[in-house]
Write a protein that holds these residues in place. Sequence first.
Motif, PDB file in Angstrom:
ATOM      1  N   VAL A 121      35.583  21.721  47.804  1.00  0.00           N
ATOM      2  CA  VAL A 121      36.610  21.578  48.838  1.00  0.00           C
ATOM      3  C   VAL A 121      37.904  21.061  48.226  1.00  0.00           C
ATOM      4  O   VAL A 121      39.005  21.562  48.512  1.00  0.00           O
ATOM      5  CB  VAL A 121      36.111  20.638  49.960  1.00  0.00           C
ATOM      6  CG1 VAL A 121      37.248  20.277  50.908  1.00  0.00           C
ATOM      7  CG2 VAL A 121      34.964  21.292  50.730  1.00  0.00           C
ATOM      8  N   ARG A 122      37.791  20.058  47.345  1.00  0.00           N
ATOM      9  CA  ARG A 122      38.981  19.504  46.698  1.00  0.00           C
ATOM     10  C   ARG A 122      39.625  20.510  45.747  1.00  0.00           C
ATOM     11  O   ARG A 122      40.855  20.589  45.642  1.00  0.00           O
ATOM     12  CB  ARG A 122      38.620  18.216  45.954  1.00  0.00           C
ATOM     13  CG  ARG A 122      38.350  17.033  46.880  1.00  0.00           C
ATOM     14  CD  ARG A 122      38.230  15.748  46.104  1.00  0.00           C
ATOM     15  NE  ARG A 122      36.973  15.663  45.384  1.00  0.00           N
ATOM     16  CZ  ARG A 122      35.867  15.120  45.868  1.00  0.00           C
ATOM     17  NH1 ARG A 122      35.865  14.612  47.114  1.00  0.00           N
ATOM     18  NH2 ARG A 122      34.767  15.061  45.158  1.00  0.00           N
ATOM     19  N   HIS A 172      42.147  36.800  40.665  1.00  0.00           N
ATOM     20  CA  HIS A 172      43.288  35.969  41.055  1.00  0.00           C
ATOM     21  C   HIS A 172      43.039  34.484  40.781  1.00  0.00           C
ATOM     22  O   HIS A 172      41.882  34.068  40.639  1.00  0.00           O
ATOM     23  CB  HIS A 172      43.588  36.167  42.545  1.00  0.00           C
ATOM     24  CG  HIS A 172      43.767  37.594  42.931  1.00  0.00           C
ATOM     25  ND1 HIS A 172      42.941  38.223  43.858  1.00  0.00           N
ATOM     26  CD2 HIS A 172      44.648  38.525  42.500  1.00  0.00           C
ATOM     27  CE1 HIS A 172      43.327  39.484  43.978  1.00  0.00           C
ATOM     28  NE2 HIS A 172      44.361  39.689  43.170  1.00  0.00           N
ATOM     29  N   PRO A 173      44.087  33.670  40.772  1.00  0.00           N
ATOM     30  CA  PRO A 173      43.938  32.271  40.408  1.00  0.00           C
ATOM     31  C   PRO A 173      43.030  31.420  41.285  1.00  0.00           C
ATOM     32  O   PRO A 173      42.569  30.383  40.825  1.00  0.00           O
ATOM     33  CB  PRO A 173      45.387  31.759  40.462  1.00  0.00           C
ATOM     34  CG  PRO A 173      46.208  32.943  40.084  1.00  0.00           C
ATOM     35  CD  PRO A 173      45.513  34.094  40.739  1.00  0.00           C
ATOM     36  N   ASP A 174      42.749  31.790  42.517  1.00  0.00           N
ATOM     37  CA  ASP A 174      41.834  30.980  43.327  1.00  0.00           C
ATOM     38  C   ASP A 174      40.445  31.606  43.479  1.00  0.00           C
ATOM     39  O   ASP A 174      39.574  31.050  44.148  1.00  0.00           O
ATOM     40  CB  ASP A 174      42.416  30.706  44.723  1.00  0.00           C
ATOM     41  CG  ASP A 174      42.814  31.982  45.460  1.00  0.00           C
ATOM     42  OD1 ASP A 174      42.498  33.092  44.978  1.00  0.00           O
ATOM     43  OD2 ASP A 174      43.462  31.870  46.518  1.00  0.00           O
ATOM     44  N   ASP A 175      40.206  32.742  42.850  1.00  0.00           N
ATOM     45  CA  ASP A 175      38.969  33.484  43.110  1.00  0.00           C
ATOM     46  C   ASP A 175      37.718  32.792  42.579  1.00  0.00           C
ATOM     47  O   ASP A 175      36.669  32.818  43.238  1.00  0.00           O
ATOM     48  CB  ASP A 175      39.054  34.891  42.513  1.00  0.00           C
ATOM     49  CG  ASP A 175      39.945  35.819  43.318  1.00  0.00           C
ATOM     50  OD1 ASP A 175      40.186  35.527  44.506  1.00  0.00           O
ATOM     51  OD2 ASP A 175      40.410  36.832  42.760  1.00  0.00           O
ATOM     52  N   ALA A 176      37.785  32.196  41.396  1.00  0.00           N
ATOM     53  CA  ALA A 176      36.585  31.544  40.856  1.00  0.00           C
ATOM     54  C   ALA A 176      36.175  30.365  41.723  1.00  0.00           C
ATOM     55  O   ALA A 176      34.980  30.111  41.927  1.00  0.00           O
ATOM     56  CB  ALA A 176      36.821  31.092  39.419  1.00  0.00           C
ATOM     57  N   GLU A 177      37.163  29.635  42.247  1.00  0.00           N
ATOM     58  CA  GLU A 177      36.859  28.513  43.123  1.00  0.00           C
ATOM     59  C   GLU A 177      36.180  28.991  44.406  1.00  0.00           C
ATOM     60  O   GLU A 177      35.267  28.352  44.926  1.00  0.00           O
ATOM     61  CB  GLU A 177      38.147  27.737  43.445  1.00  0.00           C
ATOM     62  CG  GLU A 177      38.754  27.017  42.256  1.00  0.00           C
ATOM     63  CD  GLU A 177      39.679  27.892  41.417  1.00  0.00           C
ATOM     64  OE1 GLU A 177      39.270  29.009  41.020  1.00  0.00           O
ATOM     65  OE2 GLU A 177      40.811  27.464  41.149  1.00  0.00           O
ATOM     66  N   LEU A 178      36.635  30.129  44.918  1.00  0.00           N
ATOM     67  CA  LEU A 178      36.036  30.696  46.123  1.00  0.00           C
ATOM     68  C   LEU A 178      34.636  31.247  45.862  1.00  0.00           C
ATOM     69  O   LEU A 178      33.704  30.990  46.624  1.00  0.00           O
ATOM     70  CB  LEU A 178      36.922  31.823  46.662  1.00  0.00           C
ATOM     71  CG  LEU A 178      38.130  31.407  47.491  1.00  0.00           C
ATOM     72  CD1 LEU A 178      39.126  32.554  47.583  1.00  0.00           C
ATOM     73  CD2 LEU A 178      37.691  30.968  48.879  1.00  0.00           C
ATOM     74  N   LEU A 187      40.480  29.260  52.512  1.00  0.00           N
ATOM     75  CA  LEU A 187      40.520  28.134  51.583  1.00  0.00           C
ATOM     76  C   LEU A 187      40.259  26.796  52.277  1.00  0.00           C
ATOM     77  O   LEU A 187      40.168  25.766  51.614  1.00  0.00           O
ATOM     78  CB  LEU A 187      41.882  28.071  50.880  1.00  0.00           C
ATOM     79  CG  LEU A 187      42.245  29.253  49.985  1.00  0.00           C
ATOM     80  CD1 LEU A 187      43.664  29.090  49.450  1.00  0.00           C
ATOM     81  CD2 LEU A 187      41.271  29.374  48.820  1.00  0.00           C
ATOM     82  N   GLY A 188      40.128  26.817  53.592  1.00  0.00           N
ATOM     83  CA  GLY A 188      39.981  25.586  54.359  1.00  0.00           C
ATOM     84  C   GLY A 188      38.606  24.949  54.235  1.00  0.00           C
ATOM     85  O   GLY A 188      37.606  25.607  53.948  1.00  0.00           O
ATOM     86  N   GLU A 189      38.557  23.646  54.484  1.00  0.00           N
ATOM     87  CA  GLU A 189      37.301  22.900  54.338  1.00  0.00           C
ATOM     88  C   GLU A 189      36.232  23.378  55.310  1.00  0.00           C
ATOM     89  O   GLU A 189      35.067  23.547  54.928  1.00  0.00           O
ATOM     90  CB  GLU A 189      37.550  21.412  54.537  1.00  0.00           C
ATOM     91  CG  GLU A 189      36.278  20.581  54.442  1.00  0.00           C
ATOM     92  CD  GLU A 189      36.523  19.089  54.486  1.00  0.00           C
ATOM     93  OE1 GLU A 189      35.530  18.330  54.467  1.00  0.00           O
ATOM     94  OE2 GLU A 189      37.708  18.676  54.554  1.00  0.00           O
ATOM     95  N   ASN A 190      36.587  23.589  56.569  1.00  0.00           N
ATOM     96  CA  ASN A 190      35.579  23.985  57.555  1.00  0.00           C
ATOM     97  C   ASN A 190      34.923  25.310  57.169  1.00  0.00           C
ATOM     98  O   ASN A 190      33.690  25.456  57.234  1.00  0.00           O
ATOM     99  CB  ASN A 190      36.209  24.102  58.941  1.00  0.00           C
ATOM    100  CG  ASN A 190      36.567  22.755  59.530  1.00  0.00           C
ATOM    101  OD1 ASN A 190      36.063  21.729  59.078  1.00  0.00           O
ATOM    102  ND2 ASN A 190      37.440  22.749  60.527  1.00  0.00           N
TER     103      ASN A 190
END
Length: 239
Positions: free
Chosen positions: A181-182, A22-28, A196-199
């Motif tokens: 985080v950004r 999915h589009p956010d998976d690599a960032e995670l 997806l949150g910073e904490n």
Amino acid sequence: MPATHRLDPGVRAETVVAVVAHPDDAELLCYGTLRRARAAGASVTVVVLTHGANGVSVADAAAGLRLAEDERAGEVRAAWQCTGIDLVFLGLPDGALSANRELICLVETELVRLGCTVLITHSPHAATDHQDHRALAVAAANAATRVATCHTVLHGEPHAPRSDFAPTVLVDITDFLDDKVRALAAHRSQKGRWYLGENYTRHRAAQAGWRLRPAATTAGRAFETTVLTLFTTLEDDRP
């Protein structure tokens, strides 16, 4: 218990490919790892299998929220802007990936085309994880066995709870944690999702470092491996 190692992506010129559902998976999964690899001189590509347009919560869908098929790709581009990391979007529908011949061949084709030496993808050891993650984890590991250049397969830690994830590889991402985080914040269509949150992001990075190197103050990303060729500068962290 398997030895714990620190992976240095800059030991030699590598071609690192993250294949994600999915589009956010690599960032995670591996944002800091990919940034570190790129900074060390590796060629790095993120391959996103689906457009993610179905990534709308039940409550948001009931309220009428819809996503265009190209909307989340724009968020990915914003997340990786100015990093020197290449992006590939295959545009499959999300929610129905299956580890069948078609998916395996599709992933294998991309790995061969890119000359992948290090593959990063999802972990198959998370029964509660998204079905697309589990299917792609199996398909990508299968495909990599037929790619002659691919010497290392790493499975990133799922954010799904109660997984059987057992990491053996740690990458120090301290220098890139703020950027991660950004990057996650760029996924505005997914705003409000707890993972997806910073904490949570900072906690998970610290937890990974503590789990594998408790004597160090490392913020890290933890990985399992199915195929790992140990580099000459990998350090065995056992006392």
